[in-house]
Write an enzyme that holds these catalytic residues in place. Structure first.
Site, PDB file in Angstrom:
ATOM      1  CB  CYS A   2      39.656  58.995  67.809  1.00 29.13           C
ATOM      2  SG  CYS A   2      38.529  60.353  68.029  1.00 29.13           S
ATOM      3  NE  ARG A  27      43.590  56.599  64.126  1.00 24.97           N
ATOM      4  CZ  ARG A  27      43.184  56.187  62.947  1.00 24.97           C
ATOM      5  NH1 ARG A  27      44.074  55.917  62.015  1.00 24.97           N
ATOM      6  NH2 ARG A  27      41.916  56.018  62.679  1.00 24.97           N
ATOM      7  CD1 TRP A  74      41.497  65.920  65.074  1.00 21.36           C
ATOM      8  CD2 TRP A  74      39.472  65.321  64.343  1.00 21.36           C
ATOM      9  NE1 TRP A  74      41.143  66.775  64.061  1.00 21.36           N
ATOM     10  CE2 TRP A  74      39.908  66.436  63.592  1.00 21.36           C
ATOM     11  CE3 TRP A  74      38.221  64.784  64.054  1.00 21.36           C
ATOM     12  CZ2 TRP A  74      39.156  67.005  62.580  1.00 21.36           C
ATOM     13  CZ3 TRP A  74      37.459  65.359  63.040  1.00 21.36           C
ATOM     14  CH2 TRP A  74      37.932  66.454  62.314  1.00 21.36           C
ATOM     15  CG  ASN A  98      38.445  56.084  65.172  1.00 19.23           C
ATOM     16  OD1 ASN A  98      38.088  57.240  64.951  1.00 19.23           O
ATOM     17  ND2 ASN A  98      39.077  55.346  64.288  1.00 19.23           N
ATOM     18  N   GLY A  99      35.112  56.955  65.725  1.00 13.37           N
ATOM     19  CA  GLY A  99      34.016  56.910  64.758  1.00 13.37           C
ATOM     20  C   GLY A  99      32.915  57.859  65.184  1.00 13.37           C
ATOM     21  CD  GLU A 482      50.913  68.102  48.302  1.00 11.38           C
ATOM     22  OE1 GLU A 482      49.680  68.187  48.251  1.00 11.38           O
ATOM     23  OE2 GLU A 482      51.518  67.559  49.243  1.00 11.38           O
ATOM     24  CE  LYS A 486      51.619  68.708  52.555  1.00  9.96           C
ATOM     25  NZ  LYS A 486      51.115  67.583  51.850  1.00  9.96           N
ATOM     26  CD  GLU A 489      48.709  69.703  55.086  1.00 13.22           C
ATOM     27  OE1 GLU A 489      47.712  69.149  55.554  1.00 13.22           O
ATOM     28  OE2 GLU A 489      49.407  69.188  54.198  1.00 13.22           O
ATOM     29  CG  HIS A 505      41.398  84.366  33.028  1.00 12.59           C
ATOM     30  ND1 HIS A 505      40.735  84.955  31.993  1.00 12.59           N
ATOM     31  CD2 HIS A 505      42.380  83.609  32.470  1.00 12.59           C
ATOM     32  CE1 HIS A 505      41.266  84.558  30.850  1.00 12.59           C
ATOM     33  NE2 HIS A 505      42.270  83.744  31.115  1.00 12.59           N
ATOM     34  CE  LYS A 604      49.924  60.605  57.564  1.00 10.13           C
ATOM     35  NZ  LYS A 604      50.354  61.626  56.600  1.00 10.13           N
TER      36      LYS A 604
HETATM   37  C1  F6R Z   1      47.672  66.729  53.494  1.00  8.94           C
HETATM   38  C2  F6R Z   1      47.156  65.405  53.801  1.00  8.94           C
HETATM   39  C3  F6R Z   1      45.713  65.158  53.541  1.00  8.94           C
HETATM   40  C4  F6R Z   1      45.504  63.724  53.024  1.00  8.94           C
HETATM   41  C5  F6R Z   1      44.019  63.423  52.884  1.00  8.94           C
HETATM   42  C6  F6R Z   1      43.778  62.037  52.314  1.00  8.94           C
HETATM   43  O1  F6R Z   1      49.042  66.807  53.758  1.00  8.94           O
HETATM   44  O2  F6R Z   1      47.854  64.544  54.248  1.00  8.94           O
HETATM   45  O3  F6R Z   1      45.175  66.080  52.667  1.00  8.94           O
HETATM   46  O4  F6R Z   1      46.147  63.594  51.794  1.00  8.94           O
HETATM   47  O5  F6R Z   1      43.402  63.513  54.134  1.00  8.94           O
HETATM   48  O6  F6R Z   1      44.324  61.056  53.112  1.00  8.94           O
HETATM   49  P1  F6R Z   1      44.618  59.610  52.562  1.00  8.94           P
HETATM   50  O7  F6R Z   1      45.665  59.739  51.506  1.00  8.94           O
HETATM   51  O8  F6R Z   1      45.088  58.827  53.744  1.00  8.94           O
HETATM   52  O9  F6R Z   1      43.338  59.106  51.987  1.00  8.94           O
END
Ligand code: F6R
Length: 609
Positions: A2, A27, A74, A98-99, A482, A486, A489, A505, A604
């Site tokens: 949020c 967020r 969120w 937020n929380g 990674e 990507k 998501e 395996h 995010k």
């Molecule tokens: C994926 C992504 C998330 C963040 C994860 C940690 O693209 O962005 O997996 O890497 O939520 O976030 P931070 O780096 O802000 O602790």
């Protein structure tokens, strides 16, 4: 997650609330709302969905005021809906939050007993009622907020306005980020800096347990017990345009293309190629401290965890110090063996990830030295660390992390060289060579970015696949993880990253003509093995997309699509191999028309468990 915003100003404004919320939409974006004091009354507008829906609503109900608060949600408690959207209110007291309030059910029952009526399923709604309840019992506005916060268990960043005192905005935090913006005659509050950057770059970071009262005459910060706190402001050197799309279709694409500059900014002023030295003044660690370190544990979540896995290879190969890598959410609950001989390295773009922060606290309580790699100056993780290496990637708005990831690897590289030099573990000539390799990286990334059309074509050919497999080995195995993350998501296509040696395996059973397999085959000591893996995939009818620095004739005939990347030292290859991974995921998601910058169900900054 949020995002919250608030302002108080001499002049009437509503733009700040909407513009600020748009900057925080990364967020959370399932519903939004704002509240202002207008003609002596509280006016609230809320709606389900993105901020643009709220903006449309405001066309019919303009909400100009000199004070207001806003929220983009969120969902955690209660589905996304207008009723559950913030702000929530009780008799003229209005709150955005937020929380997560862990004891909200208990408090709700108590308040119901006092006759309070609730209209949402949220945990947040108890906050205005609790404040109202204390005001009824005789507390003034500020005292009532403090009393309410003392009863709450959990995490919060809140902003509160009150019809009875329309010249006051109260804001407070515990375990959720909050920053104040200071300007002349106007003051702001937001969950993150980009929301306020177009108004001011002078900010004050609130700490846990602090409550700030904003009036047009200034800001006062106190503890929950009313003790005045002296706070220093910080000047943020991000410009507002850094948080805009600058002509790119999506923030993610812009951020992919910003990587050469982000890496230049992350290394500039920190290295001397002539002397082979690395300077990390904020690391705050002495050579004696480093000598004591028997083990390094790198902790992170998601993409940052993938950077941590690369860090293990860098540190173990160059420093021969054992490295463990853990996820914040696992570390905090597994009673880790950690003590004064340990160095904990936390990696986080936002510096606010709840699990990473909790793991940090666990290690700190047990006496470990704490260093963080972080992109956001003054964020929670940096403030409890003993030392920091900032990735100077600039604001990352796209939910899928790109430039933060590659700069995290660069920061790990700098940390390794710095430690190697201090402990005399890396010969001077080797250090100079490694720094030379490093300064070439931004231009080498540009060479890959220039191949966008080719990469788009290859990616689109496979955009109808329902699954992808990503293979890598050694230091490039985390890049396979990674690449898969990507793609998952932002395109919602199922993808798995695997260490190529493990294929036999199990995952080899997945391979058929419908399965695209992205293979990182670079000319390091695993190259021959990777060629073998490509043969194995081809023999079973799979489609191979190779990411390689080998000449086309060495690999071209074996693969269905080849993306050529420049050659660098094997230690920096993960940075170059990442770029096509990001571009493939972006091309497929954009082709499919998904919401690239705000993919479904994601936020995010994961500030809740
Ligand atoms: C994926 C992504 C998330 C963040 C994860 C940690 O693209 O962005 O997996 O890497 O939520 O976030 P931070 O780096 O802000 O602790």
């Amino acid at each position: 997650m949020c995002g919250i915003v608030g302002f108080i100003s001499k002049n009437k404004d509503t733009n700040f609330l909407i513009e600020g919320l748009k900057k925080l939409e990364y967020r959370g974006y399932d519903s939004a709302g704002i509240a202002v004091v207008k003609d002596g009354e509280i006016a609230v507008q809320r709606c389900e969905g993105k901020i643009r829906n709220l903006e449309k609503k405001l066309d019919d109900f303009p909400m100009e005021s000199t004070i207001g608060i806003g929220h983009t949600r969120w969902a955690t408690h209660g589905k996304p809906s207008e009723e559950n959207a913030h702000p929530h209110q009780s008799a003229g007291v209005v709150v955005v939050h937020n929380g997560i309030i862990e004891n909200y059910l208990e408090l709700k029952e108590m308040l119901k007993g006092e006759g309070h009526k609730f209209t949402s399923e949220t945990d947040t709604e108890i906050i205005p009622h609790l404040i109202q309840s204390f005001m009824k019992k005789g507390d003034d506005f500020e005292a009532a907020v403090n009393s309410a916060l003392k009863m709450i268990r959990g995490s919060y960043a809140i902003a509160v306005i009150n019809k009875a005192e329309p010249g006051k905005l109260i804001t407070a935090r515990f375990s959720s980020p909050l920053v104040l913006g200071i300007s002349s005659g106007e003051y702001f509050v937001a969950s993150d800096i980009p929301a306020i950057l177009s108004h001011t770059n002078e900010v004050v970071f609130l700490d846990d347990g602090e409550v700030a009262t904003l009036t047009i005459d200034g800001v006062t910060v106190k503890s929950l017990d009313g003790v005045v706190k002296e706070k220093k402001s910080t000047i943020i050197n991000w410009s507002p345009v850094m948080a805009e799309k600058a002509g790119y279709k999506h923030f993610m694409l812009k951020e992919i293309f910003e990587q050469p500059q982000a890496i230049i900014d992350t290394i500039s002023g920190r290295i001397s190629e002539d002397s082979g030295k690395v300077f990390l003044p904020d690391l705050n660690i002495t050579t004696d401290d480093l000598k004591k370190v028997k083990k390094i544990t790198i902790i992170a979540c998601g993409t940052s965890w993938h950077a941590a896995l690369v860090g293990k290879f860098l540190i173990e190969e160059l420093l021969r110090i054992p490295v463990e890598v853990d996820l914040g959410s696992e570390y905090r609950y597994r009673d880790p063996i950690v003590g004064e001989d340990d160095l904990l390295l936390l990696i986080s773009q936002s510096g606010e990830t709840a699990d990473t922060l909790a793991a940090l606290k666990e290690g700190k309580d047990k006496g470990a030295k704490i260093v963080s790699i972080c992109n956001v100056v003054g964020s929670s993780i940096t403030r409890v660390s003993d030392g920091v290496i900032y990735t100077h990637a600039g604001p990352e708005i796209g939910v899928a992390s790109t430039k933060a990831f590659t700069t995290q690897i660069i920061a790990l590289y700098l940390f390794t060289l710095f430690t190697g030099e201090r402990l005399e573990l890396i010969a001077l000539d080797d250090a100079k060579k490694m720094l030379l390799d490093l300064v070439l990286i931004p231009n080498q990334i540009k060479e890959i970015l220039e191949q966008k059309d080719t990469i788009d074509k290859i990616a689109k050919k496979y955009s109808h696949a329902s699954d992808f497999l990503y293979l890598g080995r050694g230091i490039n195995y985390p890049i396979a993880l990674e690449g898969a993350l990507k793609l998952k998501e932002i395109s919602y296509i199922h993808a798995e990253g695997y260490p190529a040696g493990e294929m036999k395996h199990g995952p080899i059973a997945l391979i058929d003509e419908a399965l695209p397999v992205v293979v990182i085959a670079v000319r390091d000591k695993t190259f021959e093995k990777m060629l073998g893996n490509i043969e194995e995939v081809k023999a079973r009818g799979g489609q191979v997309i190779a990411i390689t620095d080998a000449p086309a004739d060495e690999i071209g005939a074996k693969a269905d699509g080849v993306i050529t990347i420049p050659t660098t030292s094997h230690l920096l290859m993960p940075v170059l191999a990442t770029i096509p991974m990001q571009m493939i995921a972006y091309a497929i998601a954009d082709f499919k028309g998904t919401d690239v910058d705000q993919p479904r169900n994601l936020a995010k900054s994961v500030t809740v468990e």
